[in-house]
Design an enzyme around this catalytic site. Structure first.
Site, PDB file in Angstrom:
ATOM      1  N   TRP A 115     -12.398 -12.193 -31.144  1.00  0.00           N
ATOM      2  CA  TRP A 115     -13.480 -11.381 -31.661  1.00  0.00           C
ATOM      3  C   TRP A 115     -12.523 -10.122 -32.318  1.00  0.00           C
ATOM      4  O   TRP A 115     -11.654  -9.954 -31.971  1.00  0.00           O
ATOM      5  CB  TRP A 115     -14.505 -10.890 -30.991  1.00  0.00           C
ATOM      6  CG  TRP A 115     -14.279  -9.823 -29.973  1.00  0.00           C
ATOM      7  CD1 TRP A 115     -14.601  -8.436 -30.166  1.00  0.00           C
ATOM      8  CD2 TRP A 115     -13.652  -9.687 -28.707  1.00  0.00           C
ATOM      9  NE1 TRP A 115     -14.358  -7.791 -28.921  1.00  0.00           N
ATOM     10  CE2 TRP A 115     -13.758  -8.650 -27.924  1.00  0.00           C
ATOM     11  CE3 TRP A 115     -13.051 -10.917 -27.911  1.00  0.00           C
ATOM     12  CZ2 TRP A 115     -13.058  -8.211 -26.945  1.00  0.00           C
ATOM     13  CZ3 TRP A 115     -12.540 -10.501 -26.530  1.00  0.00           C
ATOM     14  CH2 TRP A 115     -12.738  -9.185 -25.913  1.00  0.00           C
ATOM     15  N   ASP A 119      -8.256 -13.904 -26.162  1.00  0.00           N
ATOM     16  CA  ASP A 119      -8.118 -14.118 -24.557  1.00  0.00           C
ATOM     17  C   ASP A 119      -6.797 -14.779 -24.426  1.00  0.00           C
ATOM     18  O   ASP A 119      -6.498 -15.513 -25.015  1.00  0.00           O
ATOM     19  CB  ASP A 119      -9.411 -14.628 -23.986  1.00  0.00           C
ATOM     20  CG  ASP A 119     -10.571 -13.795 -24.105  1.00  0.00           C
ATOM     21  OD1 ASP A 119     -10.636 -12.725 -23.832  1.00  0.00           O
ATOM     22  OD2 ASP A 119     -11.536 -14.537 -24.129  1.00  0.00           O
TER      23      ASP A 119
END
Lengths: 179, 387, 179, 387
Positions: free
Chosen positions: A107, A126
């Site tokens: 994101w 991540d």
């Protein structure tokens, strides 16, 4: 740009993918730009090196950053972060810890760099495939939107497109100027 | 070798022999050894379910409390990063989750599990496409059709789609592509659901009777995702759908015509000092009998604070457009109110790790007062109350 | 008693089991009694009913117990407990919560009942096959020994002989008088 | 249908298009986008490993800290209820654990995993008999042979045995039955190990060179398991094995003759007011250079208090049989001291969820003083220090 779009379209798969690819190819891509704007840049597929021995010093060119980057949630590029700081997990601000795998998708937030007073696009990836929590959890989530703007959705796992789904921590990569 | 082993037999033989001198099953008139059993069913009565999502590669759990006093009655458990819902009668529970045999690495599978609530027993398991949204739990991510014959499950790879499961046959009926849209809001009058889309419109997907095909229809723009983004959280009010934005504007929408239309927008914090905004995840709960909406709120809200815990829970009369009461209930991220004349309010605090029950007094402008609490381990953002 | 010994020997399996069974059958079983004594009664295989609807009222015959049993760690029969109380998890002092399975094996403590000032043998069984923590954790561990006296080892999982290995909570079953 | 879908394409197209107006990979002389990488190796230097066991059906983790300042350098993760050890040079880590594909129910598998410490990478995985001890972690539950060619792994079904793994071939060499015995204490001079047995004796298992057969020999009674039970925790002192009892009696044992013999018993709390006992899980750590034993201790110890956290850590001179210093280090359940002239002490507190480093001053009777700390999430009872 065509290649970049193809990479982005790696998001898509099977039935939904095929129909969506068709849409993307036949509809006016740019018609959404003005209202969608920067907020919709999420899901960027970044150029990734398989490994890096620079100890995270390969970042911050042209950003006027100090030599040693802050390690707390208030650091400017963490403005939309929701996760644990990889810099406290054996990685760095831009490096996943050894043995983990950067997420293929991310994101994106838009953060103001106080060093040059410019807004930058920050990709929050991540680091995947490793168990156990680590590092301070940050929840600044500026610009966060629910899944209807998935590229801004900090409440999603972003290991969801990797083979290894375990979420270990999150890095913040400055990928562009926002203006 | 046998001799050397025999020299170390120790515990085993002692175990066998030790029964002689002690009274287990011996002739003791006054003592009857107790028996070990598993309880067959939970005690009857209304329940509160707190859906605890596991993000660490282990089991998610829906913990079941008595709605009366919040004592723990049981639980059902499934895979990682669960989404959870209930049948209308509260007798059947549904959990969609992922099992990863190597926990943090390697492939896995996504399943829909069906549980009998009374016995806490798994009764059915349906393999899903390996696309389940790995997303902070919200009730809009797993929903049943109005007739409860189908389940709708949110996917994200991150491309978004919805898996339709035929609960009668136990099979996946289809995967509905829904690019740029998210959240599942089933229709009441037809088989299908609406979803919120990235441009501020909704798309409504109407399914064929067998669930295997769909038609979709997009609404006009309903909200501005940049200026006034809405949460996924929703509730029904007299057949309409209620949503709320980060900035506490209530969007009342109708889906009766197979497409979403805007009924009204009500800014519940307008004119209230302190720059109040909505607070938490499960943030929209409506009491039917009195037409009162409950919303967790926090002051001085700002970009990024929308998931913070509450400072207050507001009771707002949606019929009279009047803020009734601001109960000082801190740190809640999820609330549910019952639908009767004398409502009960339930709330979950991530910070405290607790579920709370509050009596709501209709004669005191729907002020809420804590009457029970219970600890809940883990990460939860939704709760449900069953009859 | 022969049948009970066979049940106890269900602990044993494969190579180790076969050799051990041979030992148990051929060596003087009672020679260890005086030095091993009560401490070694662990691992008792209890008579189990598949289900019970008595709400846990089927216990405590002859123990002089109050009608409502205490729910805290200090309750007398929890003297060697190490785990979470099933009475706070949807079960009772002697009942596993619905949907869980009693462990096939257990560790054993010797606890004094203040109602009649007698010492009782208490079997601590885990309830298995359900995820998630629940209830107060108790760590009284009186009489606990490391795994070299496995029947007293409160640090072991006692779901280890069940198909379903998830540990949910622990019950305390009074199975005998200690003198 | 295509037309209706096209009306909701939203996010996707915006994504594709949004790259035009922003500067990503555009012609900005002064800005070069950063790259995302994974660090190849941890920084060099000595490490502290805290073995975090997962009892909730998810991954266990050995967290790796710099032994200098306790900053986190990395981790390796495996299955549930892990046991952990290291090669003598600290370059290779071993974890034995269980993977249960359905987490809390159903079958699983037990494996031994081998990790390269520098890269945190899994290098080998060996399937074990499905008997691994599901037991609070202790260093005695997974050990390497002196030549590091074999691994010894504690089983409990609850019948006890030891799996012998040939690390060269990557295969299980045999399962040694050890009924009534527990804990693995490898011999230094031969291939094999001793174990503590239920009657207070030890059994020593001497293996053939290929690890595939064994001979066992039982010792005389070493301790009284009723009156003076010993912990599983052990360390080496000048070739001997040191154990300690709940009541703080140090048992010094020799295994050089293929059977355990008692060298001495030293009651370290004798004559000290306050009824002190040993405290925690990893409770025996010996500094070689100075011959000083470190033990976490608590006062007013009683039946059941043996695993409680420490009030103090005692430094005891085992050569002079003299209590040197009582450092007030609270709530530790595991300690490790380094072997040099100027030792460093490390401790883990379950209560605090922290690993601590203490400087130990040989000129001040080996008093210990905290110099660093770091948070550790989860349940740990062991730690290890590597060169």
């Amino acid at each position: 740009m065509a290649k970049m779009i193809d990479m982005l379209l790696e998001w898509m798969d099977t039935a939904a993918e095929d129909r969506a690819r068709g849409i993307a190819k036949t509809s006016g891509r740019r018609s959404f730009l003005q209202k969608a704007g920067l907020a919709l840049v999420g899901g960027v597929v970044l150029p990734m090196l398989p490994y890096d021995n620079s100890n995270g010093q390969a970042f911050a060119r042209g950003l006027g950053e100090p030599d040693e980057l802050p390690e707390d949630c208030e650091y400017w590029r963490y403005c939309s972060l929701h996760g644990s700081l990889c810099s406290q997990c054996g990685g760095s601000v831009t490096q996943c810890p050894p043995g983990s795998t950067p997420s293929k998708v991310a994101w994106v937030g838009t953060c103001r760099n106080p060093n040059d007073d410019k807004d930058y696009l920050v990709s929050y990836n991540d680091c995947c495939g490793k168990g156990g929590g680590c590092g301070d959890g940050c929840s600044r989530q500026e610009g966060d939107r629910p899944g209807y703007r998935y590229g801004l959705a900090s409440e999603s796992s972003w290991c969801l497109a990797n083979t290894d789904r375990g979420i270990h921590c999150t890095v913040a990569i400055v990928v562009g100027l926002a203006e | 070798m046998a001799k050397k082993i025999a020299a170390s037999f120790g515990l085993l033989c002692a175990l066998a022999g030790a029964f002689a001198p002690v009274g287990v099953f011996a002739q003791e008139d006054e003592f009857v050894p107790e028996t070990l059993t598993a309880k067959a069913e939970m005690d009857p009565g209304p329940n509160v379910f707190v859906s605890v999502q596991n993000w660490g590669g282990g089991p998610s759990v829906a913990v079941i409390f008595s709605a009366d006093d919040l004592h723990r009655k049981g639980s059902v458990s499934g895979g990682s990063q669960s989404h959870f819902t209930l049948s209308a009668d509260g007798k059947t529970a549904y959990m969609a989750s992922g099992y990863y045999p190597r926990y943090d690495s390697g492939e896995g599978e996504h399943v829909l599990q069906v549980f009998d609530v009374a016995t806490n027993a798994l009764t059915k398991e349906i393999l899903l496409p390996y696309k389940l949204a790995q997303y902070t739990d919200d009730l809009s991510l797993l929903q049943l059709s109005a007739d409860e014959k189908f389940a709708f499950i949110q996917n994200a790879t991150p491309a978004t789609s919805v898996t339709v499961v035929d609960l009668t046959t136990g099979e996946v009926a289809q995967e509905v592509p829904s690019p740029g849209c998210f959240g599942i809001y089933p229709m009441r009058s037809a088989l299908g659901f609406s979803a919120i889309c990235n441009d501020g419109a909704f798309t409504t997907y109407t399914l064929s009777e067998d669930g295997k095909t769909f038609q979709s229809q997009k609404s006009e723009t309903i909200f501005d995702p940049d200026a006034d983004p809405i949460y996924l959280s929703a509730d029904r009010a007299d057949g309409d759908l209620l949503f709320i934005s980060y900035h506490a504007n209530v969007y009342r929408l109708s889906d009766t015509d197979g497409v979403i239309t805007k009924v009204s927008v009500t800014p519940i914090a307008e004119g209230v000092d302190g720059n109040w905004g909505t607070s938490g995840y499960t943030v929209v709960s409506y009491n039917d009998a009195n037409g009162v909406l409950f919303v967790p709120m926090h002051s001085e809200h700002h970009d990024g604070s929308h998931y913070h815990g509450s400072e207050e829970v507001w009771a707002y009369d949606l019929k009279k457009n009047e803020l009734l009461y601001r109960s000082p209930l801190a740190d809640l991220v999820a609330i549910q109110v019952t639908d009767g004349e004398d409502p009960e309010l339930y709330g979950f605090s991530l910070k405290d790790g607790k579920v709370y029950k509050y009596d709501v007094d209709p004669t005191a402008r729907f002020a809420a007062k804590k009457v029970a609490e219970h600890a809940v381990e883990g990460f939860a953002t939704t709760l449900l109350v069953s009859p």
